[in-house]
Design a protein around this motif. Structure first.
Motif, short mmCIF file in Angstrom:
data_model
loop_
_atom_site.label_atom_id
_atom_site.label_comp_id
_atom_site.label_asym_id
_atom_site.label_seq_id
_atom_site.Cartn_x
_atom_site.Cartn_y
_atom_site.Cartn_z
N SER A 1 -4.07 -2.04 -5.85
CA SER A 1 -3.54 -1.00 -4.97
C SER A 1 -2.79 -0.08 -5.93
O SER A 1 -1.79 -0.50 -6.54
CB SER A 1 -2.61 -1.69 -3.98
N MET A 2 -3.28 1.15 -6.12
CA MET A 2 -2.74 1.98 -7.20
C MET A 2 -1.22 2.16 -7.10
O MET A 2 -0.50 2.07 -8.10
CB MET A 2 -3.42 3.34 -7.24
N LEU B 1 -10.70 6.63 -9.56
CA LEU B 1 -9.55 7.28 -8.92
C LEU B 1 -9.72 8.79 -8.86
O LEU B 1 -10.30 9.41 -9.77
CB LEU B 1 -8.26 6.90 -9.66
N ARG B 2 -9.23 9.39 -7.79
CA ARG B 2 -9.41 10.81 -7.55
C ARG B 2 -8.32 11.63 -8.23
O ARG B 2 -7.14 11.26 -8.22
CB ARG B 2 -9.44 11.09 -6.05
N LEU B 3 -8.76 12.75 -8.81
CA LEU B 3 -7.85 13.58 -9.61
C LEU B 3 -6.71 14.16 -8.78
O LEU B 3 -5.54 14.02 -9.14
CB LEU B 3 -8.65 14.72 -10.27
N LEU B 4 -7.06 14.83 -7.67
CA LEU B 4 -6.06 15.68 -7.01
C LEU B 4 -4.98 14.91 -6.26
O LEU B 4 -3.84 15.36 -6.20
CB LEU B 4 -6.74 16.67 -6.06
N TYR B 5 -5.34 13.77 -5.67
CA TYR B 5 -4.32 13.09 -4.86
C TYR B 5 -4.01 11.67 -5.33
O TYR B 5 -3.31 10.95 -4.64
CB TYR B 5 -4.70 13.13 -3.36
N GLU B 6 -4.57 11.26 -6.47
CA GLU B 6 -4.19 9.97 -7.05
C GLU B 6 -3.73 10.18 -8.50
O GLU B 6 -2.56 9.97 -8.84
CB GLU B 6 -5.35 8.96 -6.99
N ILE C 1 0.87 -1.18 0.00
CA ILE C 1 0.00 0.00 0.00
C ILE C 1 0.91 1.23 0.00
O ILE C 1 2.14 1.07 0.00
CB ILE C 1 -0.94 -0.01 1.24
N GLY C 2 0.36 2.43 -0.02
CA GLY C 2 1.27 3.57 -0.08
C GLY C 2 0.62 4.90 0.26
O GLY C 2 -0.60 5.00 0.45
N ALA D 1 1.03 0.21 -5.92
CA ALA D 1 1.74 -1.01 -6.32
C ALA D 1 1.66 -1.20 -7.84
O ALA D 1 2.66 -1.51 -8.50
CB ALA D 1 1.17 -2.22 -5.60
N ASP D 2 0.47 -0.96 -8.39
CA ASP D 2 0.31 -1.16 -9.83
C ASP D 2 1.07 -0.11 -10.63
O ASP D 2 1.65 -0.41 -11.68
CB ASP D 2 -1.19 -1.18 -10.20
N VAL D 3 1.09 1.14 -10.15
CA VAL D 3 1.83 2.18 -10.88
C VAL D 3 3.34 1.96 -10.70
O VAL D 3 4.11 2.14 -11.65
CB VAL D 3 1.40 3.59 -10.41
N HIS D 4 3.74 1.56 -9.51
CA HIS D 4 5.18 1.33 -9.25
C HIS D 4 5.72 0.26 -10.23
O HIS D 4 6.74 0.44 -10.86
CB HIS D 4 5.36 0.87 -7.81
N ARG D 5 4.95 -0.83 -10.36
CA ARG D 5 5.39 -1.88 -11.29
C ARG D 5 5.40 -1.35 -12.73
O ARG D 5 6.33 -1.60 -13.50
CB ARG D 5 4.46 -3.10 -11.19
#
Ligand code: FDP
Length: 309
Positions: free
Chosen positions: A223-224, A251-256, A121-122, A226-230
């Motif tokens: 888990s965004m 997904l939320r614009l401002l913080y994701e 998670i992050g 983890a998926d973006v990191h990969r």
């Protein structure tokens, strides 16, 4: 061995955007992340797993660790005296502290449905000047901390992305990769394919089918971070599209979406809603959602061809 603070002061010499206040804010976000990392690692022992038995502003179940992470970041940032506005996934309204300074939008613990099963998670953050509700292109810095087998920080300024690893012995985030660039093409796609028949765009189904024909493989943690990191490290594409239930995606614009898009684009990739660059979206609401398509340049451009005919 270059610790984060040394790195920031070195970077400030070549990048005038990085002033002392920004260095303080980034250092304090990462201090908060170290505390969160410690709590995540001991969550089962501290009895802080599970639901806080309430829902947040978006109707999602709040986990005990969501609440704790939120309090840790809010209190840490308030104490800096340099943050003028704070916006959190867990709080309905913006907290306005002063007229000028840096504003920070953050998701204290992204991927919270994975907390109880010990999956990565992050914490995601976006830093703007003055107002949080500005297009992502105007971000001064953005980053995330991923609590995985190791705790890592990925930090972006305009034109540069750097990767740090938390050294548990010294307690410092140590630079492991400067001027990070993501692969131009990969072999992995990442999307919740259970929603295949609910996606609103037929072109998206055709694009995903075409990836399978090209022997792509699917990886989806849910888990965004983890998926973006990969996706950043291995290349390929991550998508959370609009569907019949979530007309603007989830997904939320401002913080994701914005911070992740800023990182991806500064690492050489692309990020789009399917209709416009995510970083160009003018925010209307604090907790606004957008469809997210991001990753390696090749796959994102290919996806756009399918979506736009
Ligand atoms: P979560 O609900 O666990 O907090 O932001 C929400 C998020 O996780 C993202 O981290 C993740 O990419 C997405 O939701 C997963 O959603 P689905 O379960 O609908 O695939």
């Amino acid at each position: 061995m270059i610790p984060l603070t040394t790195y920031l002061f070195q970077k400030a010499v070549e990048n005038p955007v990085i002033d002392d206040d920004l260095v303080l804010i980034i250092s304090e976000i990462t201090s908060a992340a170290k505390i969160i990392s410690g709590k995540v690692r001991k969550a089962a022992l501290l009895d802080i797993l599970g639901s806080a038995k309430k829902t947040n502003v978006q109707g999602e179940e709040v986990q005990k660790l969501d609440e704790l992470a939120n309090e840790i970041i809010l209190e840490t940032l308030k104490c800096t005296g340099k943050a003028c506005m704070l916006a959190s996934e867990e709080v309905e309204d913006c907290l306005v502290l002063s007229d000028t300074g840096y504003s920070i939008a953050f998701d204290p613990l992204d991927g919270s449905s994975n907390i109880d099963v010990n999956v990565s998670i992050g914490t995601i953050f976006s830093i703007q000047k003055e107002d949080v509700k500005k297009p992502g292109r105007e971000q001064i810095a953005a980053g995330y901390v991923i609590y995985g087998p190791s705790t890592m920080l990925v930090l972006a300024f305009k034109g540069s992305v750097s990767v740090f690893c938390l050294d548990p012995e010294s307690g410092n985030f140590i630079l492991v990769k400067d001027n990070f660039k993501m692969p131009e093409k990969g072999k992995i796609y990442s999307i919740n394919e259970a929603n295949y028949h609910k996606w609103t765009e037929d072109g998206l189904r055709k694009f995903v089918d075409s990836l399978k024909e090209q022997k792509y493989t699917l990886r989806y943690v849910g888990s965004m971070v983890a998926d973006v990191h990969r996706t950043l490290f291995k290349g390929g594409i991550f998508i959370y599209p609009a569907d019949v239930k979530n007309k603007n995606g989830k997904l939320r614009l401002l913080y994701e979406a914005n911070p992740m898009s800023f990182i991806v684009e500064n690492a050489g990739g692309l990020a789009t809603t399917g209709k416009e660059p995510i970083l160009g979206v003018v925010p209307q609401e604090l907790h606004q959602r957008v469809p997210v398509i991001l990753g390696s340049r090749w796959e994102v451009e290919e996806c756009l061809k399918y979506l736009n005919g």
